[in-house]
Enzyme design. Structure first.
Site, PDB file in Angstrom:
ATOM      1  N   GLY A  49       0.798  -1.216   0.000  1.00 39.21           N
ATOM      2  CA  GLY A  49       0.000   0.000   0.000  1.00 39.21           C
ATOM      3  C   GLY A  49       0.828   1.262   0.000  1.00 39.21           C
ATOM      4  O   GLY A  49       0.292   2.362   0.017  1.00 39.21           O
ATOM      5  N   CYS A  50       2.135   1.114   0.003  1.00 41.11           N
ATOM      6  CA  CYS A  50       3.033   2.264  -0.047  1.00 41.11           C
ATOM      7  C   CYS A  50       3.601   2.372  -1.462  1.00 41.11           C
ATOM      8  O   CYS A  50       3.960   1.358  -2.065  1.00 41.11           O
ATOM      9  CB  CYS A  50       4.189   2.093   0.940  1.00 41.11           C
ATOM     10  SG  CYS A  50       3.685   2.053   2.664  1.00 41.11           S
ATOM     11  N   ALA A  51       3.691   3.583  -1.974  1.00 41.90           N
ATOM     12  CA  ALA A  51       4.291   3.783  -3.291  1.00 41.90           C
ATOM     13  C   ALA A  51       5.788   3.496  -3.228  1.00 41.90           C
ATOM     14  O   ALA A  51       6.377   2.998  -4.182  1.00 41.90           O
ATOM     15  CB  ALA A  51       4.043   5.211  -3.775  1.00 41.90           C
ATOM     16  N   SER A  52       6.397   3.795  -2.093  1.00 42.60           N
ATOM     17  CA  SER A  52       7.818   3.523  -1.868  1.00 42.60           C
ATOM     18  C   SER A  52       7.984   2.107  -1.327  1.00 42.60           C
ATOM     19  O   SER A  52       7.017   1.473  -0.918  1.00 42.60           O
ATOM     20  CB  SER A  52       8.385   4.505  -0.828  1.00 42.60           C
ATOM     21  OG  SER A  52       8.083   5.818  -1.156  1.00 42.60           O
TER      22      SER A  52
END
Length: 142
Positions: A49-52
């Protein structure tokens, strides 16, 4: 129910006038965190769920609801690494029962992050909070 370390961050944010300075401070906080060993950067520790790229490695001392919660974390993005440091200040040293009781959105709102993070970063921050709460709830039930 914020920790002393989180209160210090909140006070620093109040002192800093503009968001460029606050972002710099967030990045500095992230630089102070130790790097994770590559061996623990595995799917089980990765936060979805994190772009990174984000990894959180829990460290629980004791058992049941009174077990002490701590974690190590790392991201490949400087701002996100700083957000991990802020979450570490918010949660580290609490019992797993206390972790699940922290109103993270309210505490983080005190820093004004909601208004100054991109939608992707906000989603990633929520995903990290959810992961921390899940890890604590699992430890409390064990």
């Amino acid at each position: 129910m914020a920790s002393e370390a989180f209160e210090e961050i909140a006070e620093t944010f109040e002192f800093l006038d503009d968001w460029e300075d606050r972002y710099r401070h967030v990045i500095e906080l992230g630089r102070e965190l130790p790097a994770l060993d590559d061996a623990v950067k595995v799917p089980a520790t990765k936060v979805e769920g994190c772009a990174s790229q984000v990894w959180l490695l829990p460290r629980i001392e004791g058992s049941g609801p009174e077990a002490r919660f701590d974690f190590d974390g790392e991201s490949d993005a400087m701002i996100v690494q700083g957000l991990i440091a802020i979450l570490h200040a918010l949660y580290s040293g609490l019992s797993v029962a206390q972790v699940t009781a922290v109103d993270a959105p309210a505490e983080l709102a005190r820093l004004g992050l909601n208004d100054h993070l991109s939608a992707q970063r906000s989603n990633g921050l929520r995903a990290m909070v959810e992961r921390i709460r899940k890890l604590a709830a699992e430890a409390a039930a064990a």
